[in-house]
Write a protein that holds these residues in place. Structure first.
Motif, PDB file in Angstrom:
ATOM      1  N   ALA A 146      -4.656 -31.154 -20.927  1.00  0.00           N
ATOM      2  CA  ALA A 146      -3.872 -31.275 -20.945  1.00  0.00           C
ATOM      3  C   ALA A 146      -2.947 -30.812 -22.041  1.00  0.00           C
ATOM      4  CB  ALA A 146      -3.384 -32.879 -20.356  1.00  0.00           C
ATOM      5  N   TRP A 199      -0.303 -30.822 -11.523  1.00  0.00           N
ATOM      6  CA  TRP A 199      -0.955 -30.260 -12.680  1.00  0.00           C
ATOM      7  C   TRP A 199      -1.359 -32.154 -12.470  1.00  0.00           C
ATOM      8  CZ3 TRP A 199      -4.600 -26.322 -14.149  1.00  0.00           C
ATOM      9  CH2 TRP A 199      -3.652 -25.408 -15.187  1.00  0.00           C
ATOM     10  N   TYR A 251      -2.548 -33.584 -14.471  1.00  0.00           N
ATOM     11  CA  TYR A 251      -2.552 -33.937 -15.554  1.00  0.00           C
ATOM     12  C   TYR A 251      -0.555 -34.576 -15.473  1.00  0.00           C
ATOM     13  CZ  TYR A 251      -0.704 -29.829 -17.504  1.00  0.00           C
ATOM     14  OH  TYR A 251       0.036 -28.636 -17.848  1.00  0.00           O
ATOM     15  N   ASN A 252       0.184 -34.541 -15.098  1.00  0.00           N
ATOM     16  CA  ASN A 252       1.699 -34.302 -14.786  1.00  0.00           C
ATOM     17  C   ASN A 252       1.854 -34.769 -13.847  1.00  0.00           C
ATOM     18  OD1 ASN A 252       1.637 -31.751 -13.870  1.00  0.00           O
ATOM     19  ND2 ASN A 252       3.148 -30.984 -15.624  1.00  0.00           N
TER      20      ASN A 252
END
Ligand code: ZN
Length: 331
Positions: free
Chosen positions: A73, A116, A118-119
């Motif tokens: 990330a 994504w 990760y976010n």
């Protein structure tokens, strides 16, 4: 003497062949320029990001399928953006780079794209809560295409809130076939979108338009938002860049989809163009402008039918130019 004449003839044949080849190359270069100029004129000041990405030296992509694990990330300050209410019934829960939208209805929420892995938790779930919306009310998640920057939160929404996930069939296939792309798990195959299908929730519906090209299962959308009660139609373009294997057939598929989506946008009288990257629809800039909008001023996303049509001229003309470059480039 006869031998000499044969040599002269052979040289002449070669000369004319070379002349014809260079005339062909010159003609091709002229035609490429014609497409680039048409794209530049259509972009105007509205779609400079799309023009830069598609018409300025787009990279050739090898004819192999990539199946790579997502990288680490990036730093939070490179992507974090605050959520925002953009229309009466449409909320931005995206990042600085990627868009995710919550379309609200009388029966819950339809989420468009999921960033994504990760976010997605912070931007989408955190964003909905900050806006006073309940993530558990997300009934449908429509994924424009199965690339990791749009499908990242699909598994989370499916596992935690039992949201139904809608995607094009070939893109479900690509998720299932992937070996390396989903180290944190894959969303399970759910609703396979049909061309023209309507995803209806309460008083709201999203019409799905199959626009293969960017990926084989790319979905674009048409839906209605309200600006202080006034209904406005959105054309949502589901896949833009040429990061498919660079073949003439793939470009033909892409070009056909741009024409198809332009026609769908025109017949729905769409005056708003949205995409899943801020680079293509300037979402972040428009949201900033919206924050200082005064009563009576136009909504920054409401660009008009003519501008929406120009967007698909940019994508189509840049694709025509890139396709011709394939036939021209010395290998
Ligand atoms: Zn993509």
């Amino acid at each position: 003497m006869k031998n000499h004449a044969t040599h002269v003839c052979a040289a002449l044949v070669l000369y004319f062949a070379l002349c014809a080849a260079s005339a062909f190359a010159r003609n091709t270069a002229d035609v490429i320029d014609t497409h680039l100029v048409a794209a530049r004129n259509a972009a105007g000041f509205d779609f400079t990001g799309t023009l830069a990405r598609l018409c300025v030296a787009p990279a050739a992509v090898p004819n192999t399928l990539r199946d790579v694990a997502p990288g680490p990330a990036p730093a939070r300050d490179t992507w974090f953006a605050n959520p925002a209410k953009v229309f009466d019934n449409l909320y931005f829960v995206g990042s600085k780079i990627h868009n995710s939208w919550a379309l609200t209805s009388t029966e819950g929420i339809i989420l468009l794209d999921t960033l994504w892995t990760y976010n997605s938790e912070e931007e989408i779930i955190g964003g909905l809560k900050k806006l006073g919306l309940d993530p558990a009310k997300v009934k449908y998640v429509i994924i424009s295409h199965a690339h990791p920057d749009h499908v990242g939160g699909a598994k989370l929404m499916q596992d935690r809130y039992a949201s139904r996930i809608v995607m094009g069939g070939p893109d479900w296939d690509s998720i299932e076939k992937s070996v390396n792309g989903y180290p944190e798990g894959k969303p399970k195959r759910d609703i396979v979108a049909d061309d023209g299908q309507r995803i209806t929730l309460g008083d709201t519906a999203v019409t799905l338009i199959a626009t293969p090209g960017h990926t084989p299962g790319t979905l674009s959308m048409i839906f209605t938002v309200k600006d202080n009660g006034k209904p406005l139609t959105v054309a949502y373009s589901g896949g833009t860049a040429f990061n498919f294997p660079s073949t003439a057939a793939n470009f033909d598929t892409y070009i056909k989809s741009q024409t198809k989506m332009a026609a769908a946008a025109a017949s729905a009288q769409a005056t708003i163009l949205m995409s899943n990257h801020s680079e293509f629809d300037s979402a972040i800039t428009k949201i900033r402008i919206l924050a200082s909008r005064k009563p009576g001023e136009p909504h920054p996303f409401d660009i008009g039918k003519e501008a929406v049509a120009r967007y698909f001229t940019v994508t189509g003309e840049c694709a025509q130019a890139a396709r011709l470059k394939l036939t021209q480039s010395p290998k």
